[in-house]
Design an enzyme around this catalytic site. Structure first.
Site, PDB file in Angstrom:
ATOM      1  N   LYS A  85      37.226  52.257 -21.026  1.00 20.69           N
ATOM      2  CA  LYS A  85      36.789  53.552 -20.487  1.00 20.69           C
ATOM      3  C   LYS A  85      35.754  54.186 -21.429  1.00 20.69           C
ATOM      4  CE  LYS A  85      40.870  54.377 -17.616  1.00 20.69           C
ATOM      5  NZ  LYS A  85      41.945  53.471 -18.055  1.00 20.69           N
TER       6      LYS A  85
HETATM    7  O1  O7M Z   1      50.057  49.313 -11.521  1.00 21.48           O
HETATM    8  P1  O7M Z   1      50.273  50.327 -12.623  1.00 21.48           P
HETATM    9  O2  O7M Z   1      50.373  51.713 -12.113  1.00 21.48           O
HETATM   10  O3  O7M Z   1      51.357  49.958 -13.549  1.00 21.48           O
HETATM   11  O4  O7M Z   1      48.955  50.254 -13.561  1.00 21.48           O
HETATM   12  C1  O7M Z   1      47.706  50.638 -13.144  1.00 21.48           C
HETATM   13  C2  O7M Z   1      46.643  50.202 -14.106  1.00 21.48           C
HETATM   14  O5  O7M Z   1      45.384  50.680 -13.630  1.00 21.48           O
HETATM   15  C3  O7M Z   1      46.784  50.715 -15.520  1.00 21.48           C
HETATM   16  O6  O7M Z   1      46.300  49.702 -16.389  1.00 21.48           O
HETATM   17  C4  O7M Z   1      45.864  51.927 -15.591  1.00 21.48           C
HETATM   18  O7  O7M Z   1      45.298  52.100 -16.849  1.00 21.48           O
HETATM   19  C5  O7M Z   1      44.791  51.535 -14.576  1.00 21.48           C
HETATM   20  N1  O7M Z   1      44.160  52.675 -13.872  1.00 21.48           N
HETATM   21  C6  O7M Z   1      44.917  53.542 -13.130  1.00 21.48           C
HETATM   22  O8  O7M Z   1      46.145  53.410 -13.017  1.00 21.48           O
HETATM   23  N2  O7M Z   1      44.296  54.583 -12.499  1.00 21.48           N
HETATM   24  C7  O7M Z   1      42.972  54.808 -12.561  1.00 21.48           C
HETATM   25  O9  O7M Z   1      42.474  55.728 -11.965  1.00 21.48           O
HETATM   26  C8  O7M Z   1      42.186  53.914 -13.292  1.00 21.48           C
HETATM   27  C9  O7M Z   1      42.782  52.834 -13.898  1.00 21.48           C
HETATM   28  C10 O7M Z   1      41.907  51.869 -14.482  1.00 21.48           C
HETATM   29  O10 O7M Z   1      42.029  50.683 -14.417  1.00 21.48           O
HETATM   30  O11 O7M Z   1      40.835  52.394 -15.042  1.00 21.48           O
HETATM   31  C11 O7M Z   1      39.827  51.606 -15.436  1.00 21.48           C
END
Ligand code: O7M
Length: 250
Positions: A85
């Site tokens: 990010k």
């Molecule tokens: O399936 P989860 O909820 O356990 O995980 C979701 C993953 O997606 C986790 O690695 C978060 O950091 C990422 N993520 C989000 O959950 N929401 C967002 O809006 C963005 C991300 C992401 O990947 O950002 C790059």
């Protein structure tokens, strides 16, 4: 091979659109490594990429991530995405992008809020010279995301646009290799797909544990699903990954 070709090849070979978010936590470092590696081995044939978060890098250090995680993913022909990010000024962004790419990551996630000049220009420059990917965060999956990403902003062309619409236009202009839009927002996904055209990959996190529906996200125009807890916290990660598996082309 470029990042786009690597992920497409893995998606077609494994008939899947699932990117594994490898966010395991464990206070015991060697157990964290072996659990992370076990999950990759269990689901390797059911995913098309592995996304690594800063929390894993903090726990293991970059060298260990390279030797124990990135190399294992490579053994299964799976590209790796660094969820950095990035959101800083040019010179530090350049250093971080170069360092992650030197470690073997195939793509990096950045926040377009930093803008182009002396912001993300350096990230795209480094990525292009190494055929790596840059994926831009365009609309987050959490409920609080709406307050900013849906905000109506006055654009220079005189028309009001929502922040995520402006960010989508920027991703197209900057030739990003993908954008992130939360799976919890199918209507936003449809709008982003409309603005971005058919070819820009949309990566959608937020299915399963965060309540997003994979079918609704894909119907709205997502290309890939990012899935973490629903897979790695399952007593049977392969079975869970099977449930999320959707072929890229039906
Ligand atoms: O399936 P989860 O909820 O356990 O995980 C979701 C993953 O997606 C986790 O690695 C978060 O950091 C990422 N993520 C989000 O959950 N929401 C967002 O809006 C963005 C991300 C992401 O990947 O950002 C790059």
């Amino acid at each position: 091979m470029s990042f786009e070709d690597k992920i497409l090849r893995a998606a077609e070979t494994n008939k899947t659109r699932t990117v594994l978010a490898l966010d395991l936590e464990d206070t015991d470092v060697s157990r964290l490594i072996s659990r992370s590696r076990d999950v990759i081995r269990d689901v390797a044939a059911l995913i098309c990429a592995v996304k690594i978060n800063r929390q894993l890098v903090m726990a293991l250090g970059l060298g260990v991530v390279r030797d124990s995680i990135i190399k294992l993913a490579e053994d299964f022909s799976l590209p790796t995405i660094m969820d950095a990010k990035l959101n800083d000024v040019g010179h530090t962004n350049r250093f971080m992008a170069r360092t992650y790419f030197d470690m073997g990551f195939d793509a990096i996630i950045a926040s377009p809020i930093a803008g182009w000049e002396n912001g993300l220009d350096t990230v795209f420059e480094v990525a292009k010279s190494r055929k790596k990917g840059v994926i831009l965060l365009t609309y987050m999956s959490n409920p609080g995301a709406e307050a900013f990403y849906s905000l109506m902003a006055a654009h220079t062309d005189g028309h009001g646009k929502r922040v995520f619409e402006i960010l989508t236009d920027l991703a197209v202009e900057w030739k990003a290799q993908g954008i992130i839009v939360g799976a919890t927002q199918p209507r936003v996904i449809s709008r982003v797909r409309q603005l971005a055209g058919p070819n820009l990959p949309i990566y959608s996190p937020g299915v399963g544990a965060q309540g997003g529906d994979p079918g609704a996200a894909l119907d709205a125009g997502s290309t890939y699903l990012i899935v973490g807890r629903s897979i790695y916290n399952s007593s049977d990660p392969a079975k869970a990954a099977m449930e999320f598996r959707r072929p890229l082309r039906s």
